[in-house]
Design a protein around this motif. Structure first.
Motif, PDB file in Angstrom:
ATOM      1  N   SER A  55      50.250  -2.875  14.324  1.00 34.34           N
ATOM      2  CA  SER A  55      49.551  -2.480  13.094  1.00 34.34           C
ATOM      3  C   SER A  55      49.766  -1.009  12.771  1.00 34.34           C
ATOM      4  CB  SER A  55      48.046  -2.776  13.202  1.00 34.34           C
ATOM      5  OG  SER A  55      47.449  -2.028  14.249  1.00 34.34           O
ATOM      6  N   GLU A  56      50.114  -0.199  13.782  1.00 29.60           N
ATOM      7  CA  GLU A  56      50.408   1.217  13.536  1.00 29.60           C
ATOM      8  C   GLU A  56      51.705   1.405  12.753  1.00 29.60           C
ATOM      9  OE1 GLU A  56      52.501   0.145  17.361  1.00 29.60           O
ATOM     10  OE2 GLU A  56      50.529  -0.290  16.454  1.00 29.60           O
ATOM     11  N   GLU A  57      52.456   0.307  12.568  1.00 27.63           N
ATOM     12  CA  GLU A  57      53.648   0.344  11.722  1.00 27.63           C
ATOM     13  C   GLU A  57      53.449  -0.411  10.408  1.00 27.63           C
ATOM     14  OE1 GLU A  57      57.603   0.397  13.528  1.00 27.63           O
ATOM     15  OE2 GLU A  57      56.664  -0.404  15.356  1.00 27.63           O
ATOM     16  N   ILE A  86      50.130   8.576  18.846  1.00 25.50           N
ATOM     17  CA  ILE A  86      49.651   7.205  18.654  1.00 25.50           C
ATOM     18  C   ILE A  86      49.799   6.433  19.953  1.00 25.50           C
ATOM     19  CG2 ILE A  86      50.046   5.028  17.434  1.00 25.50           C
ATOM     20  CD1 ILE A  86      51.030   6.655  15.044  1.00 25.50           C
ATOM     21  N   ASN A  87      48.713   5.820  20.385  1.00 16.81           N
ATOM     22  CA  ASN A  87      48.726   5.013  21.603  1.00 16.81           C
ATOM     23  C   ASN A  87      47.815   3.804  21.395  1.00 16.81           C
ATOM     24  OD1 ASN A  87      48.720   3.823  24.088  1.00 16.81           O
ATOM     25  ND2 ASN A  87      47.777   5.542  25.183  1.00 16.81           N
ATOM     26  N   PRO A  88      48.367   2.679  20.937  1.00 16.73           N
ATOM     27  CA  PRO A  88      47.546   1.494  20.708  1.00 16.73           C
ATOM     28  C   PRO A  88      46.828   0.989  21.960  1.00 16.73           C
ATOM     29  CG  PRO A  88      49.693   1.261  19.677  1.00 16.73           C
ATOM     30  CD  PRO A  88      49.777   2.462  20.563  1.00 16.73           C
ATOM     31  N   ASP A  89      47.310   1.392  23.158  1.00 16.52           N
ATOM     32  CA  ASP A  89      46.648   0.976  24.391  1.00 16.52           C
ATOM     33  C   ASP A  89      45.370   1.768  24.664  1.00 16.52           C
ATOM     34  OD1 ASP A  89      48.586  -0.918  24.899  1.00 16.52           O
ATOM     35  OD2 ASP A  89      49.812   0.425  26.123  1.00 16.52           O
ATOM     36  N   TYR A 311      61.680  -0.660   6.627  1.00 18.28           N
ATOM     37  CA  TYR A 311      60.609  -1.122   7.520  1.00 18.28           C
ATOM     38  C   TYR A 311      61.251  -1.921   8.644  1.00 18.28           C
ATOM     39  CZ  TYR A 311      56.610  -3.892   9.181  1.00 18.28           C
ATOM     40  OH  TYR A 311      55.655  -4.512   9.970  1.00 18.28           O
ATOM     41  N   GLU A 312      61.353  -1.315   9.813  1.00 16.05           N
ATOM     42  CA  GLU A 312      61.963  -1.953  10.976  1.00 16.05           C
ATOM     43  C   GLU A 312      61.028  -1.777  12.181  1.00 16.05           C
ATOM     44  OE1 GLU A 312      64.492  -3.834  10.942  1.00 16.05           O
ATOM     45  OE2 GLU A 312      65.186  -3.408   8.897  1.00 16.05           O
ATOM     46  N   PRO A 313      59.962  -2.551  12.216  1.00 17.36           N
ATOM     47  CA  PRO A 313      58.980  -2.386  13.287  1.00 17.36           C
ATOM     48  C   PRO A 313      59.477  -2.938  14.607  1.00 17.36           C
ATOM     49  CG  PRO A 313      58.446  -4.325  12.016  1.00 17.36           C
ATOM     50  CD  PRO A 313      59.625  -3.673  11.326  1.00 17.36           C
ATOM     51  N   GLY A 320      54.667  -2.642  23.794  1.00 16.46           N
ATOM     52  CA  GLY A 320      55.947  -2.515  23.114  1.00 16.46           C
ATOM     53  C   GLY A 320      55.942  -1.599  21.911  1.00 16.46           C
ATOM     54  N   TYR A 321      54.957  -0.735  21.809  1.00 17.34           N
ATOM     55  CA  TYR A 321      54.892   0.144  20.641  1.00 17.34           C
ATOM     56  C   TYR A 321      55.913   1.272  20.749  1.00 17.34           C
ATOM     57  CZ  TYR A 321      52.168   3.364  23.617  1.00 17.34           C
ATOM     58  OH  TYR A 321      51.758   4.221  24.612  1.00 17.34           O
ATOM     59  N   LYS A 322      56.241   1.886  19.604  1.00 17.54           N
ATOM     60  CA  LYS A 322      57.206   2.978  19.560  1.00 17.54           C
ATOM     61  C   LYS A 322      56.566   4.259  20.107  1.00 17.54           C
ATOM     62  CE  LYS A 322      59.860   1.254  15.605  1.00 17.54           C
ATOM     63  NZ  LYS A 322      60.187   1.437  14.166  1.00 17.54           N
TER      64      LYS A 322
END
Length: 336
Positions: A55-57, A86-89, A311-313, A320-322
């Motif tokens: 969702s951060e993308e 940014i750290n979704p974890d 848009y290439e998430p 697996g986040y960037k």
């Protein structure tokens, strides 16, 4: 008829009189203009914070379309580490929630957050205000507190009353991001619904969420818009309990402490690759317009949903986040 020098006499004295009267009119006009400032564009606040579906993308991508194409004000809130990355974890912090104080619409895409009291209070306060809300996929299980004062309400009851359902189960992971797993079709009776303008039947990478059937039901008398059919199912031997077809998008209202019914749009779709499909983007952006009461502004072909930049998430999956991705629209009015 406009005033001219002839109305004042073609003399030096008459010209002075003309200037005085003209100045009075000009001053009055400026006062009227100052008293009636142009209305601000709607302010849409996106809240990201899920460790599985990027969702951060996807949310900043939608925010950029609303800003660049439709002129909306937008803010995006993120799960951030103390250093601002940014750290979704990071389940215990979402930065930028101050933007909710000025929000006209809040769009949530969070999963199993354990926010501190002050951050949670901002979200709950907004939800009770009578202003509209939207949710994607894991917003049905937006929070997960391990006991304490918030667990009983926020873990399941809150999302069910706001969005229409809590987390129950899904039909299973199969080739994540490599296989289309749900066929989405329009419920015939809703074909003319403004949220569905420009939306064609499409297939998604999202595995189907179970939200009703087999003893389960949606809450809040929702208006179901789209039906999803699982193309693969881990519940194939128990479809009487977990049917292979389920609603994947609906609208409803929620009346909170304010006593004002708020519009709510929710979809259980939202795999990062789903948003590459124009129908998914139109569904999302039409939902924004509808939630804001702007359905009359949705053209027959749906609102313009062209990407404003590539848009290439990353694919879905925990962890697996960037790494190193920088926030955009973190503050109200900021630009990427």
């Amino acid at each position: 008829m406009p005033l001219t020098l002839r109305d004042f006499g073609a003399t030096r004295t008459g010209f002075r009189r003309f200037l005085v009267v003209w100045g009075v009119f000009a001053t009055a006009a400026s006062l009227v203009t100052a008293a009636e400032p142009a209305a601000k564009p709607p302010h849409v606040v996106f809240i990201s914070g899920d460790e599985e579906y990027r969702s951060e993308e996807s949310l900043p991508m939608l925010a950029k379309i609303l800003d660049k194409t439709h002129g909306f004000r937008v803010s995006v809130c993120y799960a951030l580490d103390p250093d601002g990355s940014i750290n979704p974890d990071n389940l215990t912090n979402i930065a930028g929630l101050e933007a909710l104080d000025d929000a006209d619409l809040v769009v949530m895409y969070t999963r199993f957050r354990k926010l501190p009291d002050a951050q949670l209070a901002r979200i709950v306060k907004y939800a009770e205000s009578g202003k509209p809300m939207m949710g994607f996929r894991t917003a049905s299980h937006a929070f997960k507190y391990d006991g304490g004062p918030h667990a009983a309400e926020m873990n399941e009851a809150w999302t069910r009353k706001i969005f229409g359902q809590k987390w129950i189960t899904h039909h299973g992971h199969f080739g994540d991001g490599k296989e289309l797993l749900t066929a989405v079709s329009i419920i015939p009776s809703e074909a003319k619904n403004p949220v569905l303008r420009g939306v064609s039947p499409f297939k998604t990478y999202s595995w189907l969420y179970h939200v009703e059937g087999g003893g389960d039901s949606l809450s809040g008398s929702p208006e179901k818009l789209l039906i999803g059919t699982a193309l693969k199912s881990g519940h194939a031997k128990e479809h009487d309990r977990f049917p292979a077809t389920n609603p994947v998008a609906w609208t409803k209202t929620y009346t909170g402490a304010s006593g004002v019914p708020a519009r709510v749009f929710f979809t259980t779709l939202g795999h990062p690759f789903d948003f590459k499909d124009e129908s998914m983007r139109k569904l999302s952006l039409n939902g924004v317009f509808w939630a804001l009461g702007l359905e009359d502004k949705i053209p027959p072909e749906g609102v313009k949903a062209d990407l404003v930049e590539p848009y290439e998430p990353n694919n879905s999956g925990n962890g697996g986040y960037k790494k190193g991705l920088k926030p955009v629209y973190l503050k109200t009015g900021s630009k990427p």
